[in-house]
Write an enzyme that holds these catalytic residues in place. Structure first.
Site, PDB file in Angstrom:
ATOM      1  N   GLU A 180      88.080  42.112 -10.289  1.00 32.53           N
ATOM      2  CA  GLU A 180      86.743  42.704 -10.291  1.00 32.53           C
ATOM      3  C   GLU A 180      86.148  42.701  -8.879  1.00 32.53           C
ATOM      4  OE1 GLU A 180      82.851  41.960 -13.020  1.00 32.53           O
ATOM      5  OE2 GLU A 180      84.866  41.880 -13.892  1.00 32.53           O
ATOM      6  N   ASP A 217      87.827  42.839  -6.112  1.00 29.57           N
ATOM      7  CA  ASP A 217      88.507  43.893  -5.360  1.00 29.57           C
ATOM      8  C   ASP A 217      87.945  45.270  -5.701  1.00 29.57           C
ATOM      9  OD1 ASP A 217      90.070  42.180  -3.952  1.00 29.57           O
ATOM     10  OD2 ASP A 217      91.817  42.331  -5.276  1.00 29.57           O
ATOM     11  N   GLU A 257     106.550  39.827   3.284  1.00 25.78           N
ATOM     12  CA  GLU A 257     106.382  38.395   2.999  1.00 25.78           C
ATOM     13  C   GLU A 257     105.643  38.224   1.679  1.00 25.78           C
ATOM     14  OE1 GLU A 257     104.274  36.489   6.212  1.00 25.78           O
ATOM     15  OE2 GLU A 257     105.634  37.308   7.724  1.00 25.78           O
ATOM     16  N   LYS A 268     102.694  37.059  -0.561  1.00 23.40           N
ATOM     17  CA  LYS A 268     101.293  36.718  -0.283  1.00 23.40           C
ATOM     18  C   LYS A 268     100.960  35.492  -1.118  1.00 23.40           C
ATOM     19  CE  LYS A 268      96.635  38.714  -0.482  1.00 23.40           C
ATOM     20  NZ  LYS A 268      96.010  37.519  -0.028  1.00 23.40           N
ATOM     21  N   ASP A 288      98.958  32.481  -2.774  1.00 19.36           N
ATOM     22  CA  ASP A 288      97.607  32.375  -3.315  1.00 19.36           C
ATOM     23  C   ASP A 288      97.053  30.982  -3.021  1.00 19.36           C
ATOM     24  OD1 ASP A 288      95.329  33.096  -4.532  1.00 19.36           O
ATOM     25  OD2 ASP A 288      96.117  33.085  -6.569  1.00 19.36           O
ATOM     26  N   GLU A 309      99.267  29.386   5.171  1.00 20.56           N
ATOM     27  CA  GLU A 309      98.520  29.239   3.924  1.00 20.56           C
ATOM     28  C   GLU A 309      98.869  27.881   3.325  1.00 20.56           C
ATOM     29  OE1 GLU A 309      96.703  31.857   3.522  1.00 20.56           O
ATOM     30  OE2 GLU A 309      96.081  31.947   1.421  1.00 20.56           O
ATOM     31  N   TYR A 319     103.010  31.291   8.859  1.00 16.05           N
ATOM     32  CA  TYR A 319     103.451  32.681   9.038  1.00 16.05           C
ATOM     33  C   TYR A 319     103.018  33.316  10.353  1.00 16.05           C
ATOM     34  CZ  TYR A 319      98.914  33.343   6.643  1.00 16.05           C
ATOM     35  OH  TYR A 319      97.615  33.268   6.263  1.00 16.05           O
ATOM     36  N   LYS A 336      98.688  44.053  -3.604  1.00 20.28           N
ATOM     37  CA  LYS A 336      98.393  43.099  -4.676  1.00 20.28           C
ATOM     38  C   LYS A 336      99.237  43.360  -5.910  1.00 20.28           C
ATOM     39  CE  LYS A 336      94.661  40.684  -3.281  1.00 20.28           C
ATOM     40  NZ  LYS A 336      93.414  40.461  -3.938  1.00 20.28           N
ATOM     41  N   CYS A 367      87.384  17.649 -40.090  1.00 17.14           N
ATOM     42  CA  CYS A 367      88.633  18.388 -39.902  1.00 17.14           C
ATOM     43  C   CYS A 367      88.514  19.712 -40.666  1.00 17.14           C
ATOM     44  CB  CYS A 367      89.804  17.575 -40.436  1.00 17.14           C
ATOM     45  SG  CYS A 367      91.333  18.522 -40.552  1.00 17.14           S
ATOM     46  N   CYS A 385      91.265  19.721 -43.798  1.00 13.16           N
ATOM     47  CA  CYS A 385      91.154  18.886 -45.007  1.00 13.16           C
ATOM     48  C   CYS A 385      89.743  18.342 -45.218  1.00 13.16           C
ATOM     49  CB  CYS A 385      92.159  17.738 -44.945  1.00 13.16           C
ATOM     50  SG  CYS A 385      91.708  16.479 -43.745  1.00 13.16           S
ATOM     51  N   CYS A 409      91.885  14.200 -36.694  1.00 14.30           N
ATOM     52  CA  CYS A 409      91.711  14.033 -38.123  1.00 14.30           C
ATOM     53  C   CYS A 409      92.532  12.806 -38.497  1.00 14.30           C
ATOM     54  CB  CYS A 409      92.227  15.263 -38.857  1.00 14.30           C
ATOM     55  SG  CYS A 409      92.410  14.951 -40.613  1.00 14.30           S
ATOM     56  N   CYS A 436      96.532  14.960 -44.426  1.00 11.47           N
ATOM     57  CA  CYS A 436      96.002  16.258 -43.989  1.00 11.47           C
ATOM     58  C   CYS A 436      97.143  17.283 -43.954  1.00 11.47           C
ATOM     59  CB  CYS A 436      95.391  16.119 -42.596  1.00 11.47           C
ATOM     60  SG  CYS A 436      94.878  17.694 -41.900  1.00 11.47           S
TER      61      CYS A 436
HETATM   62  S1  IVH Z   1      98.865  37.341   7.549  1.00 14.31           S
HETATM   63  C1  IVH Z   1      95.563  38.669  10.576  1.00 14.31           C
HETATM   64  N1  IVH Z   1     100.626  36.592   5.754  1.00 14.31           N
HETATM   65  O1  IVH Z   1      95.873  36.336   2.554  1.00 14.31           O
HETATM   66  C2  IVH Z   1      96.352  38.613   9.318  1.00 14.31           C
HETATM   67  N2  IVH Z   1      98.323  36.287   5.283  1.00 14.31           N
HETATM   68  O2  IVH Z   1      93.909  38.322   1.775  1.00 14.31           O
HETATM   69  C3  IVH Z   1      96.534  37.241   8.835  1.00 14.31           C
HETATM   70  N3  IVH Z   1      97.877  35.213   3.117  1.00 14.31           N
HETATM   71  O3  IVH Z   1      93.636  35.739   5.172  1.00 14.31           O
HETATM   72  C4  IVH Z   1      97.121  37.147   7.526  1.00 14.31           C
HETATM   73  N4  IVH Z   1      99.974  34.976   2.517  1.00 14.31           N
HETATM   74  O4  IVH Z   1      94.918  33.680   4.153  1.00 14.31           O
HETATM   75  C5  IVH Z   1      99.316  36.691   6.065  1.00 14.31           C
HETATM   76  N5  IVH Z   1     102.288  35.938   4.266  1.00 14.31           N
HETATM   77  C6  IVH Z   1     100.989  36.037   4.582  1.00 14.31           C
HETATM   78  C7  IVH Z   1      99.969  35.579   3.725  1.00 14.31           C
HETATM   79  C8  IVH Z   1      98.638  35.727   4.110  1.00 14.31           C
HETATM   80  C9  IVH Z   1      98.707  34.764   2.180  1.00 14.31           C
HETATM   81  C10 IVH Z   1      96.399  35.118   3.026  1.00 14.31           C
HETATM   82  C11 IVH Z   1      95.706  34.830   4.329  1.00 14.31           C
HETATM   83  C12 IVH Z   1      94.817  36.028   4.540  1.00 14.31           C
HETATM   84  C13 IVH Z   1      94.616  36.502   3.135  1.00 14.31           C
HETATM   85  C14 IVH Z   1      94.167  37.947   3.081  1.00 14.31           C
END
Ligand code: IVH
Length: 681
Positions: A39, A41, A118, A120, A122, A180, A233, A321, A415, A418, A433, A438
């Site tokens: 949401e 995004d 790479e 991403k 979380d 990260e 990274y 994403k 419960c 029963c 319970c 039961c």
């Molecule tokens: S590069 C200037 N590589 O995602 C660019 N970011 O939504 C720096 N993140 O701020 C980010 N995995 O905290 C990069 N393999 C990855 C990542 C990564 C997670 C995070 C990072 C960034 C956020 C953006």
């Protein structure tokens, strides 16, 4: 007309800006998101489109001009030498292809470009600064310009090198590494299982657990910090001169001793990038750390420099994403489910919603404390989340969307299966319970009764039990002892011979010992050890069923929790009735004389011990008192004669004072012992 439209656009931009900034604060500063990432995004997207069409209407505090939130109070601020930027998002393949076209146009390059793909991660962005190869400062992203100094907390994490490894590649004087920090799924589940047991609030997701771990200031939970994983990274300072590509960067980071994502891949051309993204989506569930997409970076560092950065994000990278694992929906009902062991679990019924590829219509609310803490009500709008293969969770209630006149959920006292009065033992988070008959628990209880440590009924396996219950031949535990061979012979996989055998085995199992019979009843906290202790102490069942909590606590090895559980069990009329029926249908055991109380100068006096006693450990003090005929229990009540209070006595002292119980300190206790011992000899 045109000005009317402009005014409407301005209003929409203003409201989106305010709302997004509000959610930024909840997400980054408070680790308490109120809306799903999807949401967020969507709103950010809308604002982006509006601002692109009418840049003059963009506000100075637009969330598109900055990221994150200012540092929280209580942490020193760290100014990032180079801002920590965010990433632009592509929602689908078309947008990814458009990104490639845009870049090649900007660079004037016709043929395919090389990208680094790479995962991403979380988690939370982190910057680590090293001086002479040693970790100097670790800081969060904060608002992108200034972050929080979390170095002290990071030192508990052994995956973060304190000293960089210079054996494979030289380490320059100043190094700044970005990456990260995230909580691996296994750690997340382990920590949450522990929190559930302890009755603590559950972490909404690994990202919040990680961000929260870094921000701890008091009573630091080291276990949580140790469980985090930092993946590097980027190198912002100290980039080796011969590094030409992002692949070189990742290799250098790994040489210096950092963990990098093994799933990173060099992709030649945008088709390979798309294939990489699809591959990562397919193996998303197999990753040890939650990933919410992929990050696609132009591999050549020289080309990155040529493309440059926007204020919020670089031009040379994009995040793609995955479909969200979080969505917003509404609660249509709250039901209580009764588990095999009698646990009453609240479950939210949801308006079905697609989350990460599956339809979610239920979410567990775990227990009474959890539902009260989250204050989930019928009619509420909630964020649901799927993490890995875990059952869907309600992350939070969107309180701003709560309809008028909702009612706070009242946890039932009975419960729902029963109708027996539900019980929550003092130190437990689960409400249960207690009724052994039961229907929700019957199969489980029969299996337990037949098991080796209990009545040990050979031939009474799971399949037979299921049939007996499903066909209505057994509706309560004691029915088992009334079963006849003819009834059994009709069951699946049961011949006449085996039916006769089972009846004979049941007949034999009826003649048991008191300890085994107690185990068979499945009373919570009464396993083999406890059953033997109480059988020896009470000799027969009657005195046990009449025993009070205090009586039970005087028994060596029986603490307040077990005592409470046993008295609750026998306080339940249906359980007493069922025990009587079991005996009526032949359950017997040899009766022993109960253990004799010791007679001495302290006979008839009840003591409670609390706090640390100087020079004597509590179990020994208890033994000494008992040798003089005293009774020692774990809880202060009106019947308590003395409380012996050592250092740091806790709540028992307050209770004793309230009830007017005589309190002795260490010296008073020694004097009493000396006096009684001389009276004894
Ligand atoms: S590069 C200037 N590589 O995602 C660019 N970011 O939504 C720096 N993140 O701020 C980010 N995995 O905290 C990069 N393999 C990855 C990542 C990564 C997670 C995070 C990072 C960034 C956020 C953006």
């Amino acid at each position: 007309m045109a000005s009317q439209r402009a005014a409407a656009v301005r209003r929409r931009i203003d409201s989106l800006t305010a709302e997004l900034n509000h959610h930024n604060r909840l997400y980054y500063s408070l680790d308490q998101p109120e809306i799903s990432d999807a949401e967020y995004d969507r709103m950010l997207r809308e604002l982006q489109d509006l601002e692109r069409a009418a840049p003059e209407l963009a506000r100075p505090d637009s969330p598109l001009r900055h990221v994150g939130a200012p540092p929280a109070e209580g942490f020193a601020s760290v100014k990032h030498r180079v801002p920590m930027r965010s990433l632009d998002n592509a929602m689908n393949t078309e947008e990814l292809v458009a990104f490639d076209e845009r870049i090649r146009r900007a660079l004037g390059i016709e043929p395919a470009l090389t990208y680094m793909g790479e995962p991403k991660l979380d988690g939370a962005g982190l910057e680590l600064v090293y001086r002479s190869g040693e970790l100097a400062i670790g800081s969060t992203r904060g608002d992108g310009t200034t972050g929080e100094d979390v170095t002290a907390n990071l030192r508990h994490n052994h995956g973060i090198p304190f000293v960089l490894d210079a054996s494979r590649q030289p380490v320059p004087e100043g190094v700044s590494v970005r990456g990260e920090i995230a909580l691996p799924t296994a750690g997340f589940e382990r920590l949450n299982a522990r929190r559930l047991e302890q009755g603590l609030e559950l972490f909404a997701n690994p990202r919040n657990a990680a961000a929260g771990a870094l921000r701890q200031r008091h009573d630091i939970d080291r276990d949580r910090l140790r469980a985090l994983e930092f993946r590097a990274y980027a190198i912002d300072e100290g980039l080796p001169r011969d590094a030409e590509t992002q692949a070189d960067v990742l290799l250098t980071l790994s040489n210096w001793g950092f963990i990098t994502s093994e799933a990173s891949r060099v992709c030649e051309g945008i088709e390979a990038v798309v294939a990489y993204h699809e591959h990562m989506l397919a193996v998303r569930g197999e990753q040890t750390i939650e990933i919410d997409g992929t990050v696609i970076k132009v591999d050549q560092l020289a080309l990155q420099a040529e493309l440059g950065e926007l204020s919020r994000s670089p031009r040379w990278a994009i995040a793609v994403k995955f479909p969200p694992q979080q969505e917003t929906t509404t609660v249509t009902g709250i039901e209580i489910q009764v588990g095999r062991t009698g646990a009453l679990t609240p479950v939210a019924k949801l308006k079905p919603v697609h989350v990460g590829g599956v339809t979610v219509a239920n979410a567990s609310l775990h227990n009474q404390d959890e539902i009260e803490r989250k204050d989930v009500r019928v009619g509420d709008t909630v964020i649901v989340q799927r993490a890995g293969d875990v059952i869907p969770q309600i992350v939070t209630v969107v309180k701003s969307k709560r309809p008028k006149r909702t009612r706070k959920f009242k946890f039932p006292s009975k419960c729902p299966v029963c109708n027996d009065a539900a019980v929550r033992l003092e130190d437990e988070v689960v409400t249960r319970c207690p009724n052994i008959d039961c229907p929700a628990q019957l199969k489980n209880n029969l299996r337990h009764l037949a098991s080796r440590g209990a009545l040990d009924v050979e031939g009474l396996g799971e399949k037979i039990i299921d049939q007996l219950v499903d066909l209505g031949l057994v509706g309560r535990l004691s029915d088992l002892f009334r079963i006849e061979a003819e009834q059994l012979a009709g069951l699946d996989r049961m011949g006449e011979k085996s039916a006769a055998n089972l009846v004979a085995n049941l007949d034999q199992a009826r003649r048991t010992t008191l300890a085994r019979f107690l185990i068979a009843l499945g009373i919570r906290h009464v396993g083999e050890g406890v059953a033997k202790i109480i059988a020896r102490h009470f000799g027969d069942l009657e005195p046990l069923t009449c025993a009070t909590r205090e009586d039970l606590e005087t028994v060596e090895g029986i603490g307040p929790t077990i005592a409470e559980s046993i008295t609750c069990f026998f306080a339940d009329e249906r359980n007493r009735e069922e025990v009587a029926r079991l005996r009526e249908f032949g359950a017997t055991w040899p009766v022993n004389a109960p253990a004799k109380p010791i007679l001495g100068p302290l006979s008839g006096k009840t003591f409670v011990l609390t706090g640390t006693l100087e020079g004597i450990r509590r179990p020994l003090a208890k033994k000494q008192l008992e040798a003089l005929g005293a009774t020692v229990t774990g809880t202060v009540s009106k019947k308590t004669d003395y409380l012996i209070a050592g250092a740091e006595p806790g709540s028992k002292l307050a209770k004793a004072e309230k009830l007017g119980v005589e309190v002795l300190d260490g010296d008073g206790f020694s004097a009493l012992l000396a006096e009684s011992e001389s009276a004894d000899s």
